[in-house]
Motif scaffolding. Structure first.
Motif, PDB file in Angstrom:
ATOM      1  N   PRO A 127      18.986 -15.619  96.547  1.00 27.76           N
ATOM      2  CA  PRO A 127      19.974 -14.796  95.855  1.00 27.76           C
ATOM      3  C   PRO A 127      20.248 -15.368  94.468  1.00 27.76           C
ATOM      4  O   PRO A 127      20.526 -16.559  94.338  1.00 27.76           O
ATOM      5  N   ALA A 128      20.128 -14.547  93.439  1.00 29.67           N
ATOM      6  CA  ALA A 128      20.306 -15.034  92.074  1.00 29.67           C
ATOM      7  C   ALA A 128      21.012 -13.969  91.243  1.00 29.67           C
ATOM      8  O   ALA A 128      20.932 -12.782  91.552  1.00 29.67           O
ATOM      9  N   ALA A 129      21.706 -14.421  90.208  1.00 28.81           N
ATOM     10  CA  ALA A 129      22.356 -13.488  89.298  1.00 28.81           C
ATOM     11  C   ALA A 129      21.302 -12.907  88.377  1.00 28.81           C
ATOM     12  O   ALA A 129      20.425 -13.611  87.898  1.00 28.81           O
ATOM     13  N   SER A 130      21.378 -11.613  88.162  1.00 22.28           N
ATOM     14  CA  SER A 130      20.370 -10.982  87.333  1.00 22.28           C
ATOM     15  C   SER A 130      21.021  -9.986  86.395  1.00 22.28           C
ATOM     16  O   SER A 130      22.013  -9.346  86.736  1.00 22.28           O
ATOM     17  N   ILE A 131      20.450  -9.864  85.214  1.00 17.27           N
ATOM     18  CA  ILE A 131      20.945  -8.886  84.266  1.00 17.27           C
ATOM     19  C   ILE A 131      20.143  -7.605  84.486  1.00 17.27           C
ATOM     20  O   ILE A 131      18.920  -7.602  84.362  1.00 17.27           O
ATOM     21  N   HIS A 132      20.838  -6.545  84.845  1.00 14.57           N
ATOM     22  CA  HIS A 132      20.111  -5.323  85.204  1.00 14.57           C
ATOM     23  C   HIS A 132      19.351  -4.787  84.005  1.00 14.57           C
ATOM     24  O   HIS A 132      19.885  -4.682  82.908  1.00 14.57           O
ATOM     25  N   PRO A 133      18.077  -4.436  84.212  1.00 14.48           N
ATOM     26  CA  PRO A 133      17.217  -4.097  83.082  1.00 14.48           C
ATOM     27  C   PRO A 133      17.320  -2.650  82.587  1.00 14.48           C
ATOM     28  O   PRO A 133      16.557  -2.248  81.719  1.00 14.48           O
ATOM     29  N   CYS A 134      18.282  -1.876  83.078  1.00 12.00           N
ATOM     30  CA  CYS A 134      18.282  -0.446  82.727  1.00 12.00           C
ATOM     31  C   CYS A 134      18.443  -0.197  81.230  1.00 12.00           C
ATOM     32  O   CYS A 134      18.007   0.818  80.716  1.00 12.00           O
ATOM     33  N   LYS A 135      19.086  -1.134  80.523  1.00 12.70           N
ATOM     34  CA  LYS A 135      19.267  -0.902  79.077  1.00 12.70           C
ATOM     35  C   LYS A 135      18.369  -1.804  78.231  1.00 12.70           C
ATOM     36  O   LYS A 135      18.511  -1.846  77.013  1.00 12.70           O
ATOM     37  N   HIS A 136      17.497  -2.554  78.887  1.00 11.01           N
ATOM     38  CA  HIS A 136      16.710  -3.533  78.133  1.00 11.01           C
ATOM     39  C   HIS A 136      15.837  -2.900  77.059  1.00 11.01           C
ATOM     40  O   HIS A 136      15.767  -3.389  75.934  1.00 11.01           O
ATOM     41  N   ALA A 137      15.166  -1.795  77.389  1.00  8.73           N
ATOM     42  CA  ALA A 137      14.198  -1.219  76.451  1.00  8.73           C
ATOM     43  C   ALA A 137      14.854  -0.784  75.139  1.00  8.73           C
ATOM     44  O   ALA A 137      14.404  -1.197  74.063  1.00  8.73           O
TER      45      ALA A 137
END
Lengths: 304, 347
Positions: free
Chosen positions: A248-258
């Protein structure tokens, strides 16, 4: 699920859309080595669109000496992106670059600037950490302790160092329990293991954070959020199992990355002239990540 | 004793000596390790308390202020086969050294409290010593990084109690460091020689070499520990040319990490040298750098290494807990692993 059904993208579009193909991810990842390293991870979690030995990137044991809230107050240099990126923040021209080179004096200065309130916060922090939920640890029968008490070859136990320093630092208004022993330049601080995976659905990299406290115990997710800038803490950072390690790790959701990547690369192009090379994609990406987790001091090594 | 002649910079006063202090290992256990321990506990381990083979990894210090810990992750459980090969490949790609260990996972907190830890440490130290004495550790230096961990997984509360031991032997006549003490490799050897040495050592580690090796200044090359006799011929002058180098997890400028402790014991017991040059290799930003590396000359005690002999001293090495005391640590992973708590958070 959609990720499994979708074909991996093949046509390059990093400059137009801010997305990368798996091949471009590899090229850009190679550019981060050896500060970062490629890992193959578990056989059964391997993705076929990436080489077996280059599934994701890691860099470990990255110090994080103060909390994001203190940093934001200190820096205040981030530039809000306009347009439809509501809430996203780009590393300012100086902000991003300085994060990497920011030395301890700066950290201290920031800490001092934050004096009153956060000293209290640090106090609360300590209380949380005090192992209150561990049953009868204190009356633990210790079989080996006496034997080791007078071990002349062991470097001084951290106890004395940490305690005296903690007082010293809190007098100066330190925001965290990060303490330094002046004799041997060791910093007691939170550390993070960072990894970057390729998200096939969003066609962008995705960053994962696994934190440890000042004593190298796993950092609970709630505390990890203290190292995420306020804009992102509740919105875009979630706790998910890492796709390759299962941890389990904290992640920055990639939906706005592009769109953010597109904006940042355009800004880089305007500043430095010319379209950024695909090799530099992840360097730009890390600048963006630096705005989300401003106090994690991973090394950019190279500027673009 | 023959004085150094090859490098003028290295005009040491090798008279006075003080006890060398080693920075103890710090453990860092990734949540993936606990998740896998919980899975195995439910699926296969059951109520068995049989010791399990585990493997930790560490990297040479990558930051000037933060030492590298001994890390455990899910892959630590892989014993052999493809999983272990994948772990070895990942460790090599990230220039991380392997540390063989034994996990004693017990069933209750009461068992954890009363577990015979003295025996665990003595056993680990005994194995360590026999592998030093037999020469096995010279063939495979990773055996020197042996550790043991006692653990209890409270799966009702998703709390994990654990206590690491990194065994070393407390010698009656401890390892000392000769004047001028511990300093940077550049300061000891001069920039040119040091930079060349750092590059050779970097290539050694990146090429998959063991975490401890020998570096000869006259040839500018790295060798495995087994080459000691061939390189020096037992000759003190040659012994001055050859340095023992190792990947050092410690970041301190004043002392080396715990890994050197067992290495120095090996050198004393197997090579019968009184003086030993040591290079503590550190790699900021992923490359071994001459400025970050430390150099020191050790004065080693005389130790007999008969294969059947008892260890030369009592074993030490229990890790201190967050309070800086001898005691176990606890990882509370309820927030990220407890299915019921996760379900309430999910929206």
């Amino acid at each position: 699920v959609a990720e499994q059904l979708m074909p991996a993208m093949t046509k390059s579009a990093f400059a137009e859309k801010g997305v990368v193909t798996p091949e471009e991810f590899i090229v850009a990842g190679d550019f981060l080595c050896p500060t970062w390293s490629w890992q193959g991870g578990d056989e059964k979690h391997a993705r076929s669109h990436l080489p077996r030995d280059k599934q994701f990137l890691v860099t470990r044991n990255v110090p994080c000496a103060m909390r994001a809230a203190a940093m934001e107050e200190y820096a205040g240099k981030e530039v809000h992106l306009d347009g439809d990126d509501e809430g996203w923040v780009a590393a300012g021209e100086s902000g991003g670059g300085e994060d990497a080179s920011r030395d301890d004096d700066d950290a201290d200065a920031a800490a001092k600037a934050k004096a009153g309130g956060s000293a209290a916060a640090a106090k609360r922090d300590d209380d949380d950490d005090s192992d209150g939920d561990i049953p009868d640890m204190d009356d633990f029968v210790d079989l080996g302790a006496e034997e080791e008490e007078d071990d002349a070859s062991a470097a001084a136990p951290r106890r004395g160092i940490a305690d005296s320093d903690a007082e010293l630092f809190s007098a100066a208004g330190a925001t965290t329990a990060a303490t330094k022993n002046p004799a041997d330049n060791i910093l007691k601080t939170r550390t993070y293991d960072l990894s970057i995976t390729y998200d096939k659905y969003y066609q962008t990299p995705r960053v994962w954070l696994s934190g440890y406290d000042e004593h190298r115990s796993v950092l609970p997710p709630k505390k990890t959020l203290e190292d995420v800038s306020a804009e992102h803490a509740k919105k875009t950072v979630t706790i998910d199992p890492h796709p390759h390690t299962g941890a389990p790790a904290a992640s920055i959701h990639p939906c706005k990355h592009a769109p953010v990547m597109k904006k940042l690369m355009d800004a880089t192009a305007r500043a430095g002239g010319g379209t950024p090379k695909v090799e530099h994609y992840l360097l730009v990406f890390l600048k963006f990540i630096a705005s989300v987790v401003p106090t994690i001091e991973y090394d950019y090594t190279l500027s673009i | 004793m023959t004085r150094e002649t090859t490098a003028d910079v290295d005009d040491d006063d090798l008279g006075a000596a003080e006890v060398l202090r080693f920075e103890p290992w710090q453990s860092a256990v990734d949540p993936g390790f606990f998740a896998e321990l919980a899975r195995r506990k439910l699926d296969s381990i059951g109520l068995s308390e049989a010791p399990l083979r585990v493997t930790a990894t560490y990297a040479p210090a990558q930051h000037a202020l933060v030492s590298s810990p001994a890390s455990m992750a899910r892959a630590s459980f892989a014993e052999d086969g493809d999983d272990a090969a994948a772990r070895a490949a990942d460790a090599r790609a990230a220039t991380r050294a392997l540390m063989p260990g034994t996990l004693h996972n017990v069933n209750t907190f009461e068992r954890f409290k009363t577990f015979d830890r003295a025996r665990v440490l003595a056993d680990a130290a005994g194995a360590l010593w026999s592998q030093i004495a037999s020469g096995a550790a010279e063939e495979d230096p990773s055996l020197l990084n042996r550790f043991a961990v006692v653990a209890f997984a409270d799966l009702k509360r998703w709390s994990f109690y654990y206590w690491f031991a990194f065994p070393a032997m407390k010698l009656t006549d401890p390892v000392k460091v000769l004047n001028p003490g511990v300093r940077s490799l550049t300061a000891a050897w001069g920039e040119d020689v040091a930079v060349k040495a750092a590059a050779a050592c970097d290539a050694w580690l990146k090429g998959g070499g063991a975490f401890a090796w020998l570096y000869s200044r006259s040839t500018g090359a790295c060798y495995s520990l087994t080459a000691w006799k061939a390189l020096t011929g037992g000759n003190a002058a040659s012994a001055d040319d050859v340095a023992l180098a190792f990947a050092d997890a410690c970041c301190a400028k004043t002392h080396p990490g715990w890994a050197l402790r067992n290495l120095a014991l090996l050198a004393a017991a197997r090579w019968n040298v009184e003086r030993l040059r040591v290079v503590a290799a550190r790699s900021p930003a992923g490359r071994i750098s001459a400025d970050a590396c430390l150099h020191m000359t050790l004065a080693l005690p005389a130790i007999a290494a008969d294969a059947g002999a008892l260890p030369p001293g009592p074993a030490v090495g229990w890790e201190l807990n967050a309070k800086g005391r001898a005691g176990p640590r606890c990882a509370d992973l309820g927030a990220s692993m407890d299915p019921t708590r996760l379900a309430t958070q999910a929206v």
